[in-house]
Write a protein that holds these residues in place. Sequence first.
Motif, short mmCIF file in Angstrom:
data_model
loop_
_atom_site.label_atom_id
_atom_site.label_comp_id
_atom_site.label_asym_id
_atom_site.label_seq_id
_atom_site.Cartn_x
_atom_site.Cartn_y
_atom_site.Cartn_z
N GLY A 3 5.40 11.97 -11.09
CA GLY A 3 6.51 11.75 -10.18
C GLY A 3 7.01 10.31 -10.18
N SER A 4 6.20 9.39 -10.66
CA SER A 4 6.59 7.99 -10.63
C SER A 4 7.16 7.53 -11.96
N LEU A 5 7.26 8.43 -12.96
CA LEU A 5 7.72 8.04 -14.29
C LEU A 5 9.17 8.45 -14.49
N ALA A 8 9.69 0.00 -17.64
CA ALA A 8 8.95 -1.25 -17.78
C ALA A 8 9.84 -2.43 -17.39
N GLN A 9 11.09 -2.35 -17.77
CA GLN A 9 12.04 -3.40 -17.43
C GLN A 9 12.25 -3.49 -15.92
N GLU A 10 12.35 -2.35 -15.27
CA GLU A 10 12.54 -2.34 -13.82
C GLU A 10 11.30 -2.85 -13.10
N CYS A 11 10.13 -2.49 -13.60
CA CYS A 11 8.89 -3.01 -13.00
C CYS A 11 8.84 -4.53 -13.13
N GLU A 12 9.23 -5.02 -14.28
CA GLU A 12 9.24 -6.47 -14.51
C GLU A 12 10.24 -7.14 -13.57
N PHE A 47 11.51 -10.57 -9.12
CA PHE A 47 12.31 -10.78 -7.91
C PHE A 47 11.40 -11.03 -6.70
N ARG A 48 10.37 -10.22 -6.59
CA ARG A 48 9.42 -10.36 -5.48
C ARG A 48 8.76 -11.73 -5.51
N ASN A 49 8.29 -12.15 -6.69
CA ASN A 49 7.64 -13.45 -6.80
C ASN A 49 8.61 -14.59 -6.52
N HIS A 55 21.09 2.14 -11.98
CA HIS A 55 20.06 1.47 -11.17
C HIS A 55 19.70 0.12 -11.75
N LEU A 56 19.58 0.04 -13.06
CA LEU A 56 19.27 -1.24 -13.70
C LEU A 56 20.42 -2.24 -13.50
#
Length: 336
Positions: free
Chosen positions: A3-5, A218-222, A227-229, A27-28
């Motif tokens: 579900g998370s992929l 992978a790009q979105e996770c990065e 952004f968070r950091n 989304h990207l």
Amino acid sequence: MKGSLFRGNFWSSDILSTIGYDNIVQHLNNGRKNCKEFEDFLKERAAVEEKYGKDLLNLCRKKPCGQSEINTLKQALEVFKQQVDNVAQCHIQLAHTLREEARKMEEFREKQKLQQKKTELIMDAVHKQRSLQFKKTMDAKKNYEQKCRDKDEAEQAVHRSANLVNSRQQEKLFVKLATSKTAAEDSDKAYMLHVNMLDKIREEWQSEHIKACEVFEAQECERINFFRNALWLHVNQLSQQCVTTDDMYEGVRKSLETCSIEKDIEYFVNQRKTGQSPPAPVTYENFYCPQRNAAPPGKATGPGPNVARRGLPPVPQSVQGDPDYSLLADYSLLYQ
């Protein structure tokens, strides 16, 4: 977890549909837009910090602030102005730091844009090839179905002409039937060939779609992590600015703790005192008193400040036989 992929949740039953892929790409794009908005926020915050720092610096250096104070309070004010100057410099330095963070965000955003563009080029080519082959397959199917109908009509025509005496017409119908059968077989082979080709292209598209989903995920996770950091670092920088500012103002508070009211009063007295003796009282002077030429009113009389003041001279007494005085009733006259 499935579900998370991305690869397991962005398909469509329509072979020509790109809605799942389009949702991911959108989304990207929105993610990069959010990064750009934060980048612009950092730049504007840097401009605010720089302007505040410069205004505070000008205020500190050009505006007088207790310049005539003395001793310990003067020292505390000097520490205060110096620390305000340091605070202003810290805000200007923070502006440079924020601009650097904005530059890093811009570089990251552009890097992701290039990565996404490479995958999009591959997927656009696959989508185009898939759509083209699907059209060819559908055209081949239509042709195949038409040839089959032509063959069926030719067979029916032969059956209907079975009782005809004209052999030449029957021969033409058999030739037409044979031709239609050959055309139907050829169209069937062509149709099957296009279907096989479409299936091969479909498998290639599915494979590329899966790869694209994995790359995009992978790009979105990065991006989320970066952004968070970046936001975390920004808040830490603001907190550190507050801590540094408070440390500087703590130096002012410590300087104020050494400020002594008694010492400042004593220092002023020692530096500006004018004397410890008040002026002598103005006394009555009889016009006929021998001291009529004494010092003018308001100033001390006598040889010096340490000599006791004398009282009024005694009234001369008339002495019998004294040639210097004569007494006339109650009036005494001194002969010069």
